[in-house]
Design an enzyme around this catalytic site. Structure first.
Site, PDB file in Angstrom:
ATOM      1  N   GLU A   1      47.053  31.680  31.147  1.00 24.79           N
ATOM      2  CA  GLU A   1      46.398  30.129  31.532  1.00 24.79           C
ATOM      3  C   GLU A   1      46.611  29.232  30.956  1.00 24.79           C
ATOM      4  O   GLU A   1      46.879  27.865  30.699  1.00 24.79           O
ATOM      5  CB  GLU A   1      45.915  29.392  33.730  1.00 24.79           C
ATOM      6  CG  GLU A   1      46.490  30.119  34.304  1.00 24.79           C
ATOM      7  CD  GLU A   1      46.220  31.231  35.183  1.00 24.79           C
ATOM      8  OE1 GLU A   1      46.051  32.343  33.880  1.00 24.79           O
ATOM      9  OE2 GLU A   1      46.607  31.841  36.200  1.00 24.79           O
TER      10      GLU A   1
ATOM     11  N   HIS B   1      38.662  29.135  45.476  1.00 24.98           N
ATOM     12  CA  HIS B   1      40.385  29.390  45.531  1.00 24.98           C
ATOM     13  C   HIS B   1      40.418  27.897  46.811  1.00 24.98           C
ATOM     14  O   HIS B   1      41.352  27.833  47.353  1.00 24.98           O
ATOM     15  CB  HIS B   1      40.970  30.329  46.864  1.00 24.98           C
ATOM     16  CG  HIS B   1      40.971  31.500  45.946  1.00 24.98           C
ATOM     17  ND1 HIS B   1      40.322  32.018  44.926  1.00 24.98           N
ATOM     18  CD2 HIS B   1      42.770  32.313  45.808  1.00 24.98           C
ATOM     19  CE1 HIS B   1      41.386  32.905  45.043  1.00 24.98           C
ATOM     20  NE2 HIS B   1      42.445  33.280  44.884  1.00 24.98           N
TER      21      HIS B   1
HETATM   22  C1  LIG Z   1      43.768  32.655  36.615  1.00 27.11           C
HETATM   23  C2  LIG Z   1      43.836  33.649  37.437  1.00 27.11           C
HETATM   24  N1  LIG Z   1      45.751  32.868  37.956  1.00 27.11           N
HETATM   25  C3  LIG Z   1      46.031  33.186  38.948  1.00 27.11           C
HETATM   26  C4  LIG Z   1      45.398  34.256  39.946  1.00 27.11           C
HETATM   27  C5  LIG Z   1      46.605  34.354  41.191  1.00 27.11           C
HETATM   28  N2  LIG Z   1      46.352  36.290  41.551  1.00 27.11           N
HETATM   29  C6  LIG Z   1      45.536  36.948  42.125  1.00 27.11           C
HETATM   30  S1  LIG Z   1      45.213  38.817  42.035  1.00 27.11           S
HETATM   31  C7  LIG Z   1      46.809  37.987  40.631  1.00 27.11           C
HETATM   32  C8  LIG Z   1      47.707  39.163  40.079  1.00 27.11           C
HETATM   33  C9  LIG Z   1      46.599  40.614  39.142  1.00 27.11           C
HETATM   34  O1  LIG Z   1      47.240  41.638  38.395  1.00 27.11           O
HETATM   35  P1  LIG Z   1      46.194  42.433  38.774  1.00 27.11           P
HETATM   36  O2  LIG Z   1      45.022  42.231  37.408  1.00 27.11           O
HETATM   37  O3  LIG Z   1      47.694  43.871  38.095  1.00 27.11           O
HETATM   38  O4  LIG Z   1      45.549  43.443  40.166  1.00 27.11           O
HETATM   39  P2  LIG Z   1      46.282  43.963  40.890  1.00 27.11           P
HETATM   40  O5  LIG Z   1      46.754  42.586  42.004  1.00 27.11           O
HETATM   41  O6  LIG Z   1      47.614  44.324  40.855  1.00 27.11           O
HETATM   42  O7  LIG Z   1      45.294  45.076  41.583  1.00 27.11           O
HETATM   43  C10 LIG Z   1      47.132  36.859  40.288  1.00 27.11           C
HETATM   44  C11 LIG Z   1      47.905  36.544  39.183  1.00 27.11           C
HETATM   45  C12 LIG Z   1      44.335  34.297  39.822  1.00 27.11           C
HETATM   46  N3  LIG Z   1      43.571  34.950  40.859  1.00 27.11           N
HETATM   47  N4  LIG Z   1      43.950  34.175  39.034  1.00 27.11           N
END
Ligand SMILES: Cc1ncc(C[n+]2csc(CCOP(=O)(O)OP(=O)(O)O)c2C)c(N)n1
Ligand SMILES: [Mg+2]
Lengths: 351, 332
Positions: free
Chosen positions: A60, A129
């Site tokens: 971000e 959130h």
């Molecule tokens: C800083 C931030 N940006 C976006 C999000 C939205 N978000 C929640 S879970 C996620 C996916 C993260 O992917 P990964 O680290 O690969 O974990 P997975 O869900 O695949 O276990 C995102 C982008 C967030 N929680 N925090």
């Protein structure tokens, strides 16, 4: 005029902007995915191509600075965050670069960047959130901050934000996404810094924003049945605030109630009360009041959010106290058709 | 591998799956009212880490943390109660599924901002390093964390100070619905990024619990003997939707073929069949284990359902270690 949801109106605005100006780009996490940021960006990449509408890494802060650079380079970027809370990582780029570039380089170049941030609530969105930090952004000289309530204003303000030459923080409440309204077609614009008067009345001025305006509408229409006429002003912009509209209303009513989705201390409501006390002191008949979020993060448990948010019945009661007369509010609370932690049947959780 | 270790790995995976499947089955009742990210399909890395980490080692995690919390020995009834928003929850109902904690067993917290606990884990390691000893800190992370600025900054500091941190990355190919291709250039592995930062990087099949155990144990050994921070990447796959109880292969961000291939590679079935074939377990062991775990899970849900909700005023309490005179500064 077509009737559409707030989310569809945002998508419509992006569609118009992308078609109108090849310099408009739209990006953010999930912008091109099958959910399209709650439908607000759905399939835009198919019309306008992956070079202009694209997903991004979970970066971000950098992606905001890249937006600043792209804006300086002649584009009109629109960056989207599915929660305001995720945009907190980018405060440095927003505050130190986007907001100040025009000023600190002697006005040589401005930053036409729009950053959409979605404010969450309920269904256990919880401490990280659900934050509504318009006061933070409104505090920063050089930023403009808008918070539309209606679908038409969402479209009009988003288009105005995109084609504004300065950085605009566009705050949309998740609970507004499925509310519908008539939305003008084409390049519909709403001026930044203009409030809108949604109900006219001489008893109490209510200044509200975003989802609080919806709660206020319920309260105001309910109170009308008890012979109380409120002047309901939907701020639409948090920076700049439309002071003339608020002042003129308070001069008529002598009573002010301010509603805010943010924390109470140091909030937008505090700013409005202060301004009115400074500018309309002799017109005030009673001390102004504000209803905002308690100074405590939103908890996750539904048991802890039930009495946390300001609802229509709270607003009606506050109007009664400003007028020094009893008002009936129980039927307002009873009229709620959904559990307190969801905006309506359409919301099935979890996000 | 010793028989008791193999049995433990299998048992822990079955336990995690039983918990997650029960959440999925009951989510529709509308009593678990918070965003919930399930680990079904990704049980092996957590189970393997559980068998390597000591109770005195610490761990932090992100939004998809149920498996990590359970693996570290976190209290199961307290986790389910937390998801139900109950006063008996591990965070007293304040945090829900995305904010788990059990300090008794060194699970120091999971949070919902991607990358948010990475520097916290490094800071915990800094404190441990100053205190001496050979305990380590495990930072559970998803593949998207390797895109965050805070990962680079925190990993760099960990390398500079040779801190005892294990960055344990479950690469499930997706961040929400975004494939790696929009987030990383083709041909560059996450391990190579980590190695470029100076982390000792390794990786392998995250659905092969023995292999995962081997990689994590080796990294932990290196850490305990003062070799500086380690990065282990484990390839695995999330079966259900990113957030919530359903399957979402219909919406089109990944192919049914891809999903089916990964599901055929079920880490539990794979290991179970291997252990049966080897004679490390038999049908009776399996039946008894599954029955005991099912009973434990049922009891945890019963505990959560029977637990009281927190008192409403708790919404405004607990902001500071030493409460201010008047905690909730609300106008109401
Ligand atoms: C800083 C931030 N940006 C976006 C999000 C939205 N978000 C929640 S879970 C996620 C996916 C993260 O992917 P990964 O680290 O690969 O974990 P997975 O869900 O695949 O276990 C995102 C982008 C967030 N929680 N925090
Ligand atoms: Mg992932």
């Amino acid at each position: 005029m077509p009737v559409m949801s707030y989310a569809a109106a945002i998508r419509d605005a992006l569609d118009v902007a992308l078609a109108r100006d090849p310099g408009v780009i739209v990006y953010g996490l999930g912008v091109t995915d099958p959910k399209g940021v709650f439908g607000t960006t759905l399939n835009l990449h198919q019309t306008f191509g992956p070079a202009r509408v694209f997903d991004m890494p979970t970066s971000e802060n950098a992606m905001t600075g890249i937006g600043v650079g792209a804006a300086l380079g002649g584009l009109r970027p629109v960056l989207t965050h599915q929660r305001l809370d995720f945009a907190l990582l980018s405060l440095d780029q927003i505050v130190n670069n986007a907001a100040k570039w025009h000023f600190m380089f002697g006005g040589r170049r401005s930053v036409p960047l729009t950053i959409r941030m979605i404010i969450g609530r309920g269904w256990g969105q919880g401490p990280t959130h659900s934050q509504s930090l318009q006061a933070w952004f409104g505090h920063i000289p050089g930023l403009k901050v808008v918070m539309p309530t209606t679908a038409a204003d969402a479209k009009g303000l988003l288009l105005e934000s995109i084609f504004d030459d300065d950085p605009v923080i566009f705050l949309e409440h998740r609970w507004l996404h499925n509310m519908t309204g008539e939305v003008p077609g084409g390049d519909h614009r709403v001026a930044i810094g203009s409030a809108s008067r949604l109900r006219a009345g001489g008893d109490v001025t209510i200044a509200a924003l975003s989802l609080m305006t919806v709660e206020a509408l319920h309260a105001v229409d309910h109170l009308a049945g008890q012979g109380i006429a409120c002047d309901l002003i939907d701020l639409r912009s948090v920076r700049p605030i439309d002071w003339p509209v608020i002042e003129a209303s308070v001069r008529r009513t002598g009573r002010l109630l301010v509603l805010d989705t943010g924390y109470t201390t140091g909030g937008v409501a505090a700013e409005i009360v202060t301004h009115v006390v400074e500018s309309c002191w002799s017109d005030l008949r009673v001390s102004p009041q504000r209803l905002a979020m308690p100074d405590s993060p939103e908890s996750t448990s539904p048991a802890l959010t039930e009495s946390y948010h300001v609802r229509a019945a709270d607003i009606a009661a506050a109007v009664g106290s400003l007028l020094g007369r009893p008002v009936e509010t129980a039927s307002l609370a009873a009229a709620r058709r959904h559990p307190h932690d969801v905006p309506g049947d359409w919301f099935k959780g979890p996000f | 591998m010793r028989a008791d270790l193999s049995q433990r790995l299998l048992r822990d995976m079955i336990r995690i799956r039983a918990v997650e499947e029960t959440i999925a089955a009951r989510y529709g009742e509308g009593k678990m009212r918070c965003p919930t990210h399930l680990s079904i399909g990704q049980e092996a890395p957590a189970a393997a880490a559980a068998a390597v980490l000591r109770p005195t080692d610490l761990a932090v995690s992100g939004h998809r943390a149920h498996a990590h919390y359970l693996a570290k020995g976190g209290d199961l009834p307290a986790m389910i109660a937390e998801i139900y928003g109950k006063a008996t929850g591990c965070a007293r109902g304040k945090g829900g599924s995305m904010h788990l904690i059990d300090e008794r067993v060194g699970f120091m917290g999971s949070t919902a901002i991607v990358g948010g606990t990475v520097p916290v884990g490094v800071g915990l390691a800094l404190a441990r390093a100053l205190a001496g000893g050979d305990d380590i800190v495990c930072v559970f992370m998803g593949d998207a964390v390797v895109e965050t600025g805070v990962f680079f900054e925190a990993a760099n500091f960990a390398v500079v100070r040779r801190l005892p941190v294990l960055f344990l990355c479950e690469n499930n190919l997706y961040s929400v619905y975004s494939p790696l291709s929009v987030r990383q250039p083709p041909g560059r592995s996450l391990q190579s990024v980590a190695a470029g930062l100076g982390l000792a990087a390794s990786g392998g099949d995250g659905n092969d619990v023995r292999a995962a155990y081997g990689l994590i144990a080796a990294a932990a050994d290196r850490l305990r003997s003062g070799n500086g921070p380690q990065f282990v990447e484990l390839a695995t796959y999330r079966w259900r939707e990113h957030c919530g109880p359903h399957y979402d292969n219909d919406i089109g961000y990944r192919s049914i073929e891809e999903f089916e291939a990964w599901r055929r590679d079920d880490p539990i079935v794979r290991f179970r069949e291997a252990l049966l074939a080897e004679g490390t377990i038999d049908g009776a062991w399996l039946e008894a284990t599954e029955a005991a775990l099912a009973a434990e899970v049922l009891a945890a849900f019963a505990f959560a359902e029977a637990s009281p909700f927190p008192e409403p005023e708790q919404a405004f309490r607990g902001l500071y270690a030493k409460p201010l005179g008047r905690e909730a500064v609300s106008c109401r």
